[in-house]
Each structure stands twice: as C-alpha cells, then as structure tokens.
Design an enzyme around this catalytic site. Structure first.
Site, short mmCIF file in Angstrom:
data_model
loop_
_atom_site.label_atom_id
_atom_site.label_comp_id
_atom_site.label_asym_id
_atom_site.label_seq_id
_atom_site.Cartn_x
_atom_site.Cartn_y
_atom_site.Cartn_z
N GLU A 74 -14.10 -5.39 1.01
CA GLU A 74 -13.77 -5.08 -0.39
C GLU A 74 -13.89 -6.34 -1.26
O GLU A 74 -13.41 -7.41 -0.89
CB GLU A 74 -12.33 -4.54 -0.48
CG GLU A 74 -11.91 -4.26 -1.93
CD GLU A 74 -10.63 -3.45 -2.07
OE1 GLU A 74 -10.05 -3.05 -1.05
OE2 GLU A 74 -10.23 -3.22 -3.23
N ASP B 78 -4.05 4.61 6.23
CA ASP B 78 -3.82 3.22 5.87
C ASP B 78 -2.40 2.83 6.25
O ASP B 78 -1.45 3.52 5.86
CB ASP B 78 -3.97 3.10 4.34
CG ASP B 78 -4.69 1.85 3.92
OD1 ASP B 78 -5.02 1.01 4.79
OD2 ASP B 78 -4.94 1.71 2.71
N LYS C 156 -5.98 2.01 9.45
CA LYS C 156 -6.63 0.85 8.83
C LYS C 156 -5.57 -0.22 8.57
O LYS C 156 -4.46 0.10 8.12
CB LYS C 156 -7.31 1.24 7.52
CG LYS C 156 -7.97 0.04 6.82
CD LYS C 156 -8.83 0.45 5.65
CE LYS C 156 -8.09 0.71 4.38
NZ LYS C 156 -7.28 -0.42 3.88
N GLU D 240 -5.08 -4.35 6.98
CA GLU D 240 -5.71 -5.39 6.17
C GLU D 240 -5.56 -6.76 6.85
O GLU D 240 -4.52 -7.04 7.46
CB GLU D 240 -5.07 -5.43 4.77
CG GLU D 240 -5.31 -4.16 3.98
CD GLU D 240 -4.82 -4.25 2.53
OE1 GLU D 240 -4.43 -5.34 2.08
OE2 GLU D 240 -4.85 -3.19 1.85
N ASP E 243 -3.50 3.40 0.92
CA ASP E 243 -2.22 3.07 0.28
C ASP E 243 -2.41 2.89 -1.23
O ASP E 243 -1.45 2.69 -1.96
CB ASP E 243 -1.56 1.85 0.93
CG ASP E 243 -2.35 0.57 0.76
OD1 ASP E 243 -3.50 0.63 0.25
OD2 ASP E 243 -1.83 -0.51 1.12
N SER E 244 -3.66 3.01 -1.72
CA SER E 244 -3.91 3.09 -3.15
C SER E 244 -3.16 4.28 -3.75
O SER E 244 -2.95 4.35 -4.96
CB SER E 244 -5.41 3.22 -3.43
OG SER E 244 -5.98 4.23 -2.61
O1 KIV Z 1 -6.10 2.05 -0.16
C1 KIV Z 1 -7.29 2.21 -0.40
O2 KIV Z 1 -7.70 3.07 -1.19
C2 KIV Z 1 -8.24 1.34 0.28
C3 KIV Z 1 -9.69 1.54 -0.03
C4 KIV Z 1 -9.99 1.07 -1.38
C5 KIV Z 1 -10.57 0.87 0.96
O3 KIV Z 1 -7.85 0.54 1.05
#
Ligand code: KIV
Length: 313
Positions: free
Chosen positions: A199, A102, A132, A134, A63-64
């Site tokens: 992280e 994510d 993924k 969090e 989600d970055s």
């Molecule tokens: O969203 C993302 O890029 C991440 C990674 C940095 C692990 O969660």
C-alpha cells in the site's frame, strides 16, 4: 425466495462466471499464469454478495471498516468483536471469493501467542479463510502458518502505524527504504505468507518486489505491475465524504444516487404520495363490509381520511 437464499447451479446469478472457489494456493497459481487478482473490501452481507457475484477473487473485511462504516478518524479503535461480527456477515454473503479478515490494531501486537489466538477466532468463529496483518512480523507469520492459518501480509503505508509514520504518507521513497521494503516482503513470503498487500509505495518499488516474490502482491496505490489490485468498497463507489486519494478510481457515484433516492422518498412521504393504494394491503370485500358494519360504517378505503381524522379529534 428469502433474501439470504442463493440461487442453485454452479455459476454466479448475475455474471454467469463459473463458481470455482478461490483459495490461497489458487492465488499463487493465478500469479504463475499471469492472471490479475481482483480484490475489494467488504463489510456486510449484501455488499459482499454483490461483489462475490461480480466475480471479485478476494474479499477483505478490512479494518478500514472503522473509518468508512463506523466513522472513526483512523483504524486504531476497532476491536476484535467489531471485526468478528462483520466477518460473519460477509461469510454468509460469499461463496467463491477468498475471505480474508483483517486483524485489528492491538490483536497481534502484544505477543505472537495472542496473535495466533485471535487469528484462530477469525477462522473458527467467523469463517475467515485467511487473516491479514500489517508490518514485517515474520515470527507471527511462521506461528500462524504452523497453526494452519493462511496469512496475507501488508507492507508500505500501513494505517495501523499512522502515529509512527506521522500520517498517511507514501513509503519507500528512498533507495534505502525501498530495499528494506523489498527485504521485508521477501521475508514474509519466506515465512509462509500467501500474499502481500503493498500500500502507498512507488510503482517502481512494487514492480520489483512483484517480480521477485513467489507469492502474489496485491496493490493499493502501488501501481499496475502488482499481481492484483484492491480498493476500499466505499472509495470505488463514492460512498465517502472526503476527496479521493490519487490512487482511487470511482466506478460509480452511489453516494449521489442514494442521497437523491432518499430525498425523493422524503418528499413523497411529505406530500402523502407514498405509499399509494397499490402499495397498500386491502381487506377482502366481504371482510371489509363486515368490518365497516361492526365498526359503525367508518370507511377503511385509505382514500378517505376525513372521518377517521374527525374521530381522532
Ligand atoms: O483495511 C483495509 O481496507 C485494508 C486495505 C486497504 C488493504 O487494509
């Protein structure tokens, strides 16, 4: 060959690395064998295909994307639809790597049932092989695993908790918070998580968690003892517009390269040196003669613009 075709055979086009599909159990096996896991974020077809061909083991549609692709200040605004679309594109670019999607903020925070329903969309509609999430959401991990969905946990500096954390800060710096982080990681693994991203945590803490966990840890700003490492694609290639964080290593200056190439293109357009005659299509000589005759002799060579320019006035 169309741009979306993959070359035949069972090895990567550029590296010759044999294409053996990476799965969640394969990650655990890599940990057992002490083989480091390489991971990278990916957001589109071409970059994910390059990363896959370069032999990266795990590609995360992170989600970055909200920040590095869409230009948001943080990751909170991105929606399910905005994550599903790039996941589909990455799916089309990847053959070997494990594809992890994510789950965006809000897609699993309301209830376990909603989290499972949204995770199913990533698998069913976008071809993700794992999701993924969090935070220490043990109940959700259990429910996802019960629904046959592989899960990667994410602990430590979790960007979706930016407001609770009061900014992007290294976590687990005290003995108490380090112990809690370790307990959370063990609980996620016990609930069935296939791997845990750590992280922004001190190296010593990540090392101890890595030693105690049966499943792999994937570190980002968590030191070299993790079972694998992940970086954000744009950080690795310097495609960002801010100074790099301490844990980032820039492997190329793609930003500088791209800017210079675009400047050269603009200059060529402004000087009319692009496109050249060789970069232009031509009529066959007979057709050209016929065309010039029917068009009352106007030249169409591409070099003589004077008559066309006069005609346009
Ligand atoms: O969203 C993302 O890029 C991440 C990674 C940095 C692990 O969660």
């Amino acid at each position: 060959m169309s741009v979306t075709n993959f070359p035949g055979g069972s090895s990567s086009a550029s590296t010759g690395i044999p294409i053996t599909k990476v799965t969640v159990p394969a990650l655990a096996e890599m940990k057992r064998q002490g083989k480091p896991i390489s991971a990278l974020t990916a957001y589109d077809y071409s970059s994910s295909r390059l990363a896959d061909e370069a032999g990266i083991d795990l590609l995360l549609v992170g989600d970055s994307l909200a920040m590095v692709v869409l230009g948001h200040e943080n990751t909170l605004a991105i929606t399910m639809d905005e994550m599903l679309q790039p996941t589909r594109a990455v799916r089309r670019g990847v053959r070997r790597a494990l594809l992890v999607a994510d789950m965006p903020f809000g897609s699993y925070h309301g209830s376990v049932a909603e989290g499972v329903a949204n995770a199913i969309r990533f698998v069913k509609e976008a071809g993700a092989e794992a999701v993924k999430i969090e935070g220490p959401r043990v109940e959700l991990v259990r429910a996802l695993v019960a629904a046959e969905i592989s899960v990667v946990g994410h602990l430590g500096l979790t960007p979706q908790s930016i407001h609770r954390m009061g900014g992007y800060r290294v976590q687990a710096r005290t003995a108490e918070t380090a112990s809690r982080l370790k307990a959370d990681a063990l609980a996620l693994a016990e609930a069935g998580a296939g791997a845990v991203v750590l992280e922004g945590v001190p190296r010593e803490v990540a090392a101890q968690i890595t030693a105690e966990l049966q499943v792999p840890t994937i570190g980002i700003g968590a030191g070299p003892e993790c079972d694998g490492q992940i970086l954000v694609y744009h950080d690795l290639l310097n495609l960002t517009f801010a100074p790099a964080a301490k844990f980032v290593r820039r492997y190329a200056d793609a930003g500088g390269l791209i800017r210079a190439a675009i400047e050269r293109y603009r200059e060529d357009v402004e000087r009319r040196t692009f496109p050249s005659d060789e970069e232009s299509y031509h009529l066959a000589p007979a057709v050209r003669r016929e065309f010039e005759e029917t068009d009352r002799g106007r030249p169409v060579s591409g070099h003589d613009f004077s008559r066309a320019a006069k005609a346009a006035k």
